[in-house]
Design an enzyme around this catalytic site. Structure first.
Site, PDB file in Angstrom:
ATOM      1  N   VAL A  68       1.100  -1.197   0.141  1.00 25.76           N
ATOM      2  CA  VAL A  68       0.175  -0.251  -0.339  1.00 25.76           C
ATOM      3  C   VAL A  68       1.108   1.749  -0.328  1.00 25.76           C
ATOM      4  O   VAL A  68       0.423   2.653  -0.313  1.00 25.76           O
ATOM      5  CB  VAL A  68      -1.256  -0.148   1.209  1.00 25.76           C
ATOM      6  CG1 VAL A  68      -1.747  -0.968   1.233  1.00 25.76           C
ATOM      7  CG2 VAL A  68      -0.262   0.084   2.747  1.00 25.76           C
ATOM      8  N   ASN A  94      -7.363  -0.316   5.870  1.00 26.37           N
ATOM      9  CA  ASN A  94      -6.960  -1.404   6.797  1.00 26.37           C
ATOM     10  C   ASN A  94      -5.595  -1.355   7.305  1.00 26.37           C
ATOM     11  O   ASN A  94      -5.682  -1.653   8.201  1.00 26.37           O
ATOM     12  CB  ASN A  94      -8.350  -2.516   6.800  1.00 26.37           C
ATOM     13  CG  ASN A  94      -7.275  -3.883   7.954  1.00 26.37           C
ATOM     14  OD1 ASN A  94      -7.882  -3.648   9.232  1.00 26.37           O
ATOM     15  ND2 ASN A  94      -7.070  -4.668   7.114  1.00 26.37           N
ATOM     16  N   SER A 145      -7.917   4.366  14.812  1.00 29.95           N
ATOM     17  CA  SER A 145      -7.341   3.534  16.296  1.00 29.95           C
ATOM     18  C   SER A 145      -8.323   4.390  17.201  1.00 29.95           C
ATOM     19  O   SER A 145      -8.206   5.514  17.143  1.00 29.95           O
ATOM     20  CB  SER A 145      -6.051   3.883  15.888  1.00 29.95           C
ATOM     21  OG  SER A 145      -6.002   3.282  17.633  1.00 29.95           O
ATOM     22  N   TYR A 158       2.730   6.743  15.233  1.00 36.26           N
ATOM     23  CA  TYR A 158       1.112   6.293  14.993  1.00 36.26           C
ATOM     24  C   TYR A 158      -0.250   7.016  15.362  1.00 36.26           C
ATOM     25  O   TYR A 158      -0.621   6.861  14.300  1.00 36.26           O
ATOM     26  CB  TYR A 158       1.099   4.870  16.011  1.00 36.26           C
ATOM     27  CG  TYR A 158      -0.207   3.900  15.746  1.00 36.26           C
ATOM     28  CD1 TYR A 158      -0.411   2.806  14.841  1.00 36.26           C
ATOM     29  CD2 TYR A 158      -1.231   3.466  16.742  1.00 36.26           C
ATOM     30  CE1 TYR A 158      -1.215   1.773  14.796  1.00 36.26           C
ATOM     31  CE2 TYR A 158      -2.379   2.754  16.696  1.00 36.26           C
ATOM     32  CZ  TYR A 158      -2.092   2.375  15.823  1.00 36.26           C
ATOM     33  OH  TYR A 158      -3.594   1.114  15.555  1.00 36.26           O
TER      34      TYR A 158
HETATM   35  P1  NAD Z   1      -2.202  -7.362  11.164  1.00 29.86           P
HETATM   36  O1  NAD Z   1      -0.890  -6.549  12.082  1.00 29.86           O
HETATM   37  O2  NAD Z   1      -2.402  -8.650  11.689  1.00 29.86           O
HETATM   38  O3  NAD Z   1      -3.108  -6.580  10.519  1.00 29.86           O
HETATM   39  C1  NAD Z   1      -2.162  -5.040   9.111  1.00 29.86           C
HETATM   40  C2  NAD Z   1      -2.246  -5.791   8.104  1.00 29.86           C
HETATM   41  O4  NAD Z   1      -1.675  -4.440   7.519  1.00 29.86           O
HETATM   42  C3  NAD Z   1      -1.526  -6.997   8.425  1.00 29.86           C
HETATM   43  O5  NAD Z   1      -2.021  -7.552   6.831  1.00 29.86           O
HETATM   44  C4  NAD Z   1      -0.271  -6.178   6.722  1.00 29.86           C
HETATM   45  O6  NAD Z   1       0.082  -7.297   6.130  1.00 29.86           O
HETATM   46  C5  NAD Z   1      -1.083  -5.109   5.781  1.00 29.86           C
HETATM   47  N1  NAD Z   1       0.262  -4.141   5.851  1.00 29.86           N
HETATM   48  C6  NAD Z   1       1.004  -4.056   7.090  1.00 29.86           C
HETATM   49  N2  NAD Z   1       1.805  -2.986   6.002  1.00 29.86           N
HETATM   50  C7  NAD Z   1       1.175  -3.588   4.758  1.00 29.86           C
HETATM   51  C8  NAD Z   1       1.872  -2.790   3.434  1.00 29.86           C
HETATM   52  N3  NAD Z   1       2.685  -1.412   3.057  1.00 29.86           N
HETATM   53  N4  NAD Z   1       1.323  -2.793   2.581  1.00 29.86           N
HETATM   54  C9  NAD Z   1      -0.189  -3.992   2.417  1.00 29.86           C
HETATM   55  N5  NAD Z   1       0.196  -4.232   3.282  1.00 29.86           N
HETATM   56  C10 NAD Z   1       0.598  -3.863   4.902  1.00 29.86           C
HETATM   57  O7  NAD Z   1      -2.805  -5.844  12.777  1.00 29.86           O
HETATM   58  P2  NAD Z   1      -3.795  -5.420  12.324  1.00 29.86           P
HETATM   59  O8  NAD Z   1      -4.454  -4.714  14.067  1.00 29.86           O
HETATM   60  O9  NAD Z   1      -5.599  -6.658  12.328  1.00 29.86           O
HETATM   61  O10 NAD Z   1      -4.609  -3.878  11.865  1.00 29.86           O
HETATM   62  C11 NAD Z   1      -5.597  -3.570  11.103  1.00 29.86           C
HETATM   63  C12 NAD Z   1      -5.829  -1.747  11.661  1.00 29.86           C
HETATM   64  O11 NAD Z   1      -6.722  -2.058  12.700  1.00 29.86           O
HETATM   65  C13 NAD Z   1      -4.164  -1.268  11.209  1.00 29.86           C
HETATM   66  O12 NAD Z   1      -4.931  -0.063  10.841  1.00 29.86           O
HETATM   67  C14 NAD Z   1      -4.498  -0.742  12.525  1.00 29.86           C
HETATM   68  O13 NAD Z   1      -3.909   0.099  13.158  1.00 29.86           O
HETATM   69  C15 NAD Z   1      -5.851  -0.841  13.553  1.00 29.86           C
HETATM   70  N6  NAD Z   1      -5.708  -1.088  14.389  1.00 29.86           N
HETATM   71  C16 NAD Z   1      -5.396  -1.849  14.648  1.00 29.86           C
HETATM   72  C17 NAD Z   1      -5.162  -2.202  16.608  1.00 29.86           C
HETATM   73  C18 NAD Z   1      -5.210  -3.654  17.402  1.00 29.86           C
HETATM   74  O14 NAD Z   1      -5.409  -3.758  18.342  1.00 29.86           O
HETATM   75  N7  NAD Z   1      -4.686  -4.475  17.165  1.00 29.86           N
HETATM   76  C19 NAD Z   1      -6.571  -1.615  17.242  1.00 29.86           C
HETATM   77  C20 NAD Z   1      -6.500  -0.243  16.657  1.00 29.86           C
HETATM   78  C21 NAD Z   1      -6.376   0.307  15.402  1.00 29.86           C
END
Ligand code: NAD
Length: 276
Positions: A68, A94, A145, A158
Site C-alpha cells: 500500500v 485497513n 484507532s 502511530y
Molecule cells: P495486523 O498486523 O494483523 O494487520 C495489518 C495488516 O496490514 C496486515 O495484513 C499487514 O500485512 C498489512 N500491511 C501493513 N503494511 C502494509 C503494506 N505496506 N502494504 C500492504 N499491506 C500492509 O493488525 P490488525 O490489528 O489487524 O490491524 C488492522 C488495522 O487495525 C490497522 O490499521 C491497525 O492500525 C488497526 N487497529 C488495530 C488495533 C489492534 O489492537 N489490533 C487497534 C486499533 C487499530
C-alpha cells in the site's frame, strides 16, 4: 435469502490476517465479492479459506498483491478489481503499521513509514476508487484507532497518523455526501493481532509471558474487563458499510469496550455487599 452485501464489490486492504481477514470473511458471509490484498499472495491463503468457509465461491474472490506504500501497486489493485468485477462499492482502508516510540525514541523514518502506510495509502486508494464509488453510490470505511482520539506518548507517530485519518474521514465525508458516497471510520482499542506482537509493537514480541502481562493490563483499563475480538470490530465495519447506516457519514466510531469514556482511569468498581 440474499445477503446484505449481495452484488457488492468490496476491497479490503491488509486482508492477510487480523481485522482485515475478519472483515473479508464478514463481507463474504453477506454475499459480497471480495478483493483481498496483501504484499504477498501466499499470505492471503488463510483469509481466502475464511471467505470460502463463510459462503463465498472462488468466483466471488480476487486476490491482488499490493504494497500500500507503492502508488503503482494501488493503481494496479483498482485496475484488476475493475477488470474482474467491473465495479467497486465498498473500500475498507485497513492496512496499518504500528511502531512504538515517543518523541525521544521515534525516528523520522518511523514517522514516514507510519504516515505512508496508515494515512497516505488511504488517501491515494480513495482517490483511485473515487470515480467507481461515485458511480456505485458506495462507501468507505477507514480502520483508524482509539489512538487517533487521545494522546499516546508511547506510540506518538502511530497516533498522529490515526488522528489525521480521523480528520481525513470527516473531511471527505462532507465533500462526498451529495455524491451519495458515505465515509466513516472505526476506532478500535485493543485486539490481539500481529500488529501488537511485532518486535516494535506494544507487546514487543510473541513471548506468552509478555502477552499475558499485556492482556492483564488491558483487563484493568477496559470496562468489560477483557480485550476486544476481531469480529467485534469487523461487525461494526459491516454495519458502517451496509444500508443499515445509510444516514451516517463522517463518524469515527470507537469500538473499544467503553475505553474512550474512562477519562481519569475511571473503571467500574466492585459493588459493596448489600446491607439487608
Ligand atoms: P495486523 O498486523 O494483523 O494487520 C495489518 C495488516 O496490514 C496486515 O495484513 C499487514 O500485512 C498489512 N500491511 C501493513 N503494511 C502494509 C503494506 N505496506 N502494504 C500492504 N499491506 C500492509 O493488525 P490488525 O490489528 O489487524 O490491524 C488492522 C488495522 O487495525 C490497522 O490499521 C491497525 O492500525 C488497526 N487497529 C488495530 C488495533 C489492534 O489492537 N489490533 C487497534 C486499533 C487499530
Amino acid at each position: 435469502m440474499a445477503g446484505r452485501f449481495q452484488g457488492k464489490v468490496v476491497i479490503v486492504t491488509g486482508s492477510s490476517g487480523g481485522l482485515g481477514s475478519s472483515a473479508a470473511a464478514m463481507f463474504a458471509a453477506g454475499g459480497a465479492k471480495v478483493v483481498l490484498t496483501s504484499r504477498s499472495i501466499a499470505r492471503l491463503e488463510k483469509a481466502v479459506q475464511g471467505c470460502l468457509e463463510a459462503g463465498a465461491t472462488q468466483e466471488d474472490i480476487l486476490t491482488v498483491a499490493a504494497d500500500v506504500t507503492v502508488f503503482d501497486d494501488l493503481k494496479n489493485l483498482v485496475e484488476k478489481t475493475m477488470e474482474h468485477f467491473s465495479r467497486v462499492d465498498i473500500l475498507v482502508n485497513n492496512a496499518g503499521l504500528m511502531l512504538t516510540g515517543g518523541i525521544m525514541q521515534a525516528t523520522v523514518d518511523d514517522l514516514d513509514n507510519m504516515l505512508t502506510t496508515n494515512l497516505k495509502s488511504a488517501f491515494i486508494l480513495t482517490q483511485l476508487c473515487l470515480p467507481h464509488l461515485i458511480a456505485s453510490h458506495g462507501c468507505i470505511v477507514n480502520v483508524s484507532s482509539l489512538a487517533g482520539y487521545a494522546p499516546a506518548p508511547t506510540f506518538l507517530a502511530y497516533s498522529m497518523s490515526k488522528a489525521a485519518l480521523n480528520q481525513m474521514t470527516k473531511s471527505i465525508a462532507l465533500e462526498l455526501a451529495q455524491k451519495g458516497v458515505r465515509v466513516n471510520a472505526v476506532n478500535p482499542s485493543a485486539v490481539l493481532t500481529e500488529l501488537l506482537t511485532k518486535p516494535r509493537g506494544p507487546i514487543g514480541g510473541d513471548d506468552p509471558a509478555k502477552i499475558e502481562a499485556f492482556m492483564k493490563k488491558v483487563c484493568t483499563t477496559h470496562p468489560p474487563g477483557r480485550i476486544g475480538q476481531a469480529h467485534e470490530v469487523s461487525d461494526v465495519i459491516g454495519f458502517l458499510a451496509s444500508d443499515q447506516s445509510s444516514y451516517m457519514t463522517g463518524q469515527c466510531l470507537p469500538v473499544d469496550g467503553g475505553r474512550h469514556a474512562t477519562i481519569w482511569g475511571c473503571m467500574p468498581q466492585p459493588q459493596p455487599p448489600s446491607q439487608s
